[in-house]
Design a protein around this motif. Structure first.
Motif, PDB file in Angstrom:
ATOM      1  N   GLN A 118     -29.108  32.887 -40.293  1.00  0.00           N
ATOM      2  CA  GLN A 118     -30.227  32.890 -39.363  1.00  0.00           C
ATOM      3  C   GLN A 118     -30.230  34.169 -38.544  1.00  0.00           C
ATOM      4  N   THR A 119     -31.388  34.524 -38.045  1.00  0.00           N
ATOM      5  CA  THR A 119     -31.548  35.712 -37.224  1.00  0.00           C
ATOM      6  C   THR A 119     -31.755  35.311 -35.776  1.00  0.00           C
ATOM      7  N   TYR A 120     -31.070  36.009 -34.862  1.00  0.00           N
ATOM      8  CA  TYR A 120     -31.130  35.663 -33.449  1.00  0.00           C
ATOM      9  C   TYR A 120     -31.440  36.916 -32.628  1.00  0.00           C
ATOM     10  N   ARG A 121     -31.914  36.661 -31.404  1.00  0.00           N
ATOM     11  CA  ARG A 121     -32.131  37.727 -30.429  1.00  0.00           C
ATOM     12  C   ARG A 121     -31.466  37.319 -29.133  1.00  0.00           C
ATOM     13  N   VAL A 122     -30.574  38.167 -28.625  1.00  0.00           N
ATOM     14  CA  VAL A 122     -29.803  37.856 -27.425  1.00  0.00           C
ATOM     15  C   VAL A 122     -30.072  38.922 -26.369  1.00  0.00           C
ATOM     16  N   ARG A 123     -30.391  38.485 -25.178  1.00  0.00           N
ATOM     17  CA  ARG A 123     -30.569  39.405 -24.044  1.00  0.00           C
ATOM     18  C   ARG A 123     -29.270  39.453 -23.242  1.00  0.00           C
ATOM     19  N   THR A 124     -28.791  40.620 -22.982  1.00  0.00           N
ATOM     20  CA  THR A 124     -27.550  40.788 -22.229  1.00  0.00           C
ATOM     21  C   THR A 124     -27.850  40.894 -20.737  1.00  0.00           C
ATOM     22  N   ASP A 125     -26.822  40.604 -19.937  1.00  0.00           N
ATOM     23  CA  ASP A 125     -26.953  40.623 -18.475  1.00  0.00           C
ATOM     24  C   ASP A 125     -26.428  41.958 -17.948  1.00  0.00           C
ATOM     25  N   PRO A 126     -27.273  42.806 -17.385  1.00  0.00           N
ATOM     26  CA  PRO A 126     -26.792  44.120 -16.897  1.00  0.00           C
ATOM     27  C   PRO A 126     -25.854  44.005 -15.708  1.00  0.00           C
ATOM     28  N   ASP A 127     -25.893  42.888 -14.982  1.00  0.00           N
ATOM     29  CA  ASP A 127     -25.002  42.720 -13.826  1.00  0.00           C
ATOM     30  C   ASP A 127     -23.549  42.561 -14.254  1.00  0.00           C
ATOM     31  N   ALA A 128     -23.315  42.233 -15.536  1.00  0.00           N
ATOM     32  CA  ALA A 128     -21.939  42.073 -16.022  1.00  0.00           C
ATOM     33  C   ALA A 128     -21.319  43.398 -16.444  1.00  0.00           C
TER      34      ALA A 128
END
Length: 379
Positions: free
Chosen positions: A58-68
């Motif tokens: 499956q294909t996924y899209r993940v948004r990362t947290d810039p505060d980390a």
């Protein structure tokens, strides 16, 4: 070579193969529905039910947290694991990743890709990622696209969703309230009518039998609106009483036809002997004909119960739209599938939950089904 009575036909193998093929044709969709009811929604969309034991790509899209992000040696570093995101499957093996939705698996695991806003991104096969840049990433971190091979997932969430839906218990009671009377009432009326058409002589009996047979081919949809207007005119409108009478009217032709054929095949000597002994038609009907006609009664009860329990169209027309009067089919179609049209797992689980009671009725009365259907075929 002459054939002998009782000898086994040489084409019995063809009969067995045909029966086996029909059984398979009926079982395959049912098995597929059962398997789908225990699968995750994303995996249902990605592969067929026959691939349920196999890993799914499956294909996924993940948004990362810039505060980390943290600063290391003068560079901004953002790290983590793509499988920790709520947008991913939770576990699996990354087979490729990318920085755009057009090419979500452009780079192999472990490779380094250039981010569009500046910086570099690396994603490992186990899901660990590291993004580095000379400047902070801004209000939104880099978006990671990746393709992963996830293990098969068996879940009960679909059944929890259906059983835990608000008002489902009330819908179950409403379904019983509609189904039981709509099965009993036509049986009672049809049994008296069938006895009269089978054993009582009166003018116009042949025309009545022909009319019953003709009513079998009348489309159900043709009578819905006129019948609803009649109910509103007499004051029963959209109510439980109205849907009882509607199902009774739609089921009576088949009930009369089936019971009349069965009762006409009963031994004439028994009926005539009872009348010679002084029994009235009512006594003959209640003490002789009705007990002997139980297989036919059970056969129609199965058909009527299954039809009424699984009905959606008649319930939508003859019951109010309020949640207090919704049956299970309407509840599932409007409240569950209405907002989750593409959720096949919910649909499969709802189908198996709704068929539980009809299966109990069928297996309880199935030994009488064939006897009732074959009534009158052998004299």
């Amino acid at each position: 070579m002459k054939s002998h009575a009782g000898a086994k036909s040489g084409l019995s193998w063809a009969v067995h193969l045909t029966v086996a093929a029909l059984v398979v044709l009926w079982l395959v969709p049912t098995v597929g529905l059962l398997v789908s009811s225990f699968r995750d929604r994303d995996q249902i969309s990605a592969s067929g039910w026959w691939e349920a034991p196999l890993p799914v790509e499956q294909t996924y899209r993940v948004r990362t947290d810039p505060d980390a992000a943290v600063e290391r040696h003068g560079r901004v570093v953002l790290s983590g694991n793509v499988f920790d995101s709520e947008d991913s499957a939770g576990s699996g093996t990354v087979t490729g990743f990318g920085v755009t939705g057009r090419a979500p698996a452009e780079f192999a695991p472990g490779a380094t890709a250039d981010l569009r806003g500046g910086g570099r991104l690396t994603v490992a096969a186990d899901g660990r990622f590291s993004a580095e840049a000379d400047a902070p990433f801004g209000r939104r971190g880099p978006t990671i696209y990746f393709e992963a091979e996830t293990p098969p997932k068996v879940t009960l969430d679909n059944y929890r969703m259906v059983l835990g839906a608000d008002g489902m218990d009330r819908a179950f009671i409403n379904t019983l309230t509609v189904t039981v009377p709509a099965t009993v009432i036509p049986i009672l009326i049809a049994a008296f009518a069938a006895y009269a058409l089978a054993w009582m002589e009166f003018p116009g009996r042949g025309l009545l039998i022909a009319a019953v047979v003709g009513l079998l081919v009348v489309p159900l949809q043709l009578a819905l609106v006129p019948l609803l207007r009649l109910h509103q005119a007499v004051g029963i409108g959209q109510s439980f009483m109205g849907i009882w009478f509607a199902h009774t009217g739609f089921g009576l032709p088949l009930a009369v036809y089936l019971l009349r054929n069965y009762m006409a095949g009963l031994p004439r000597d028994i009926i005539e002997s009872a009348k010679v002994d002084g029994a009235t038609d009512f006594q003959v009907f209640t003490r002789i004909v009705l007990p002997l006609s139980f297989p036919a009664l059970a056969s129609f009860a199965i058909f009527q119960f299954l039809w009424t329990w699984n009905d959606l169209l008649v319930a939508k027309v003859f019951l109010p739209a309020a949640s207090e009067t919704k049956v299970m089919t309407v509840k599932i179609a409007d409240d569950l599938l209405g907002s989750r049209g593409g959720d096949w797992g919910i649909l499969a689980a709802a189908a198996f939950i709704s068929m539980a009671v009809p299966l109990v009725v069928f297996f309880a009365l199935q030994r009488y089904l064939v006897r009732g259907l074959l009534a009158g075929s052998v004299k």
